[in-house]
Design a protein around this motif. Sequence first.
Motif, PDB file in Angstrom:
ATOM      1  N   GLY A 288       0.734  -1.152  -0.069  1.00 23.83           N
ATOM      2  CA  GLY A 288       0.151  -0.043  -0.001  1.00 23.83           C
ATOM      3  C   GLY A 288       0.746   1.291  -0.064  1.00 23.83           C
TER       4      GLY A 288
ATOM      5  N   ILE B 289      -5.062   5.663   1.601  1.00 21.38           N
ATOM      6  CA  ILE B 289      -4.348   4.479   1.543  1.00 21.38           C
ATOM      7  C   ILE B 289      -4.604   4.091  -0.011  1.00 21.38           C
ATOM      8  CG2 ILE B 289      -3.548   2.114   2.392  1.00 21.38           C
ATOM      9  CD1 ILE B 289      -4.819   3.037   5.066  1.00 21.38           C
TER      10      ILE B 289
ATOM     11  N   VAL C  22      -4.130   0.947  -2.344  1.00 23.41           N
ATOM     12  CA  VAL C  22      -3.812  -0.544  -2.403  1.00 23.41           C
ATOM     13  C   VAL C  22      -4.064  -0.801  -3.868  1.00 23.41           C
ATOM     14  CG1 VAL C  22      -4.176  -2.716  -1.803  1.00 23.41           C
ATOM     15  CG2 VAL C  22      -4.544  -0.977  -0.214  1.00 23.41           C
TER      16      VAL C  22
ATOM     17  N   THR D  76      -8.755   3.099  -3.389  1.00 24.98           N
ATOM     18  CA  THR D  76      -8.029   4.111  -2.455  1.00 24.98           C
ATOM     19  C   THR D  76      -8.896   4.299  -1.122  1.00 24.98           C
ATOM     20  OG1 THR D  76      -6.781   5.016  -4.001  1.00 24.98           O
ATOM     21  CG2 THR D  76      -7.197   6.269  -1.991  1.00 24.98           C
TER      22      THR D  76
END
Length: 131
Positions: free
Chosen positions: A17, A56, A58, A64
């Motif tokens: 991430g 975050i 990923v 997100t």
Amino acid sequence: MTVDKRSELRQRVFLRGKILFNNGASSIDCLVRDISRVGARLALSETTSLPEVFDIHVAQKDHTYRARLRWRREDGAGVTFLDQEAAKPPVNETGDASVAVLLRRITELETENASLRRLLAEIAGGRVGTA
């Protein structure tokens, strides 16, 4: 033995991430170690302080998450997702309900597996103390 106070069971994962903040101008690499519909545990190698709210991303999930920092330790952090609807497990394009059923069953089996592992550890701990 630690008591888990989470409202949702988290699935163990190992996903790369990227924490984004300062309107995307700053980023920190992380690993998502477990995730649920409402939050996640992140492993961090940097001791940089984090803002209270950040994104975050990923890439493996092509998603997100908007997150709020709940706790921080030297090697990791716990977050709550602010948009919990976006964090729900995906269903395939056809809307096939069987995928959702399978995902739910996997979560149930992982919970049962974790419970059995705890029980085995307790039993093994009892044998060591009596030997």
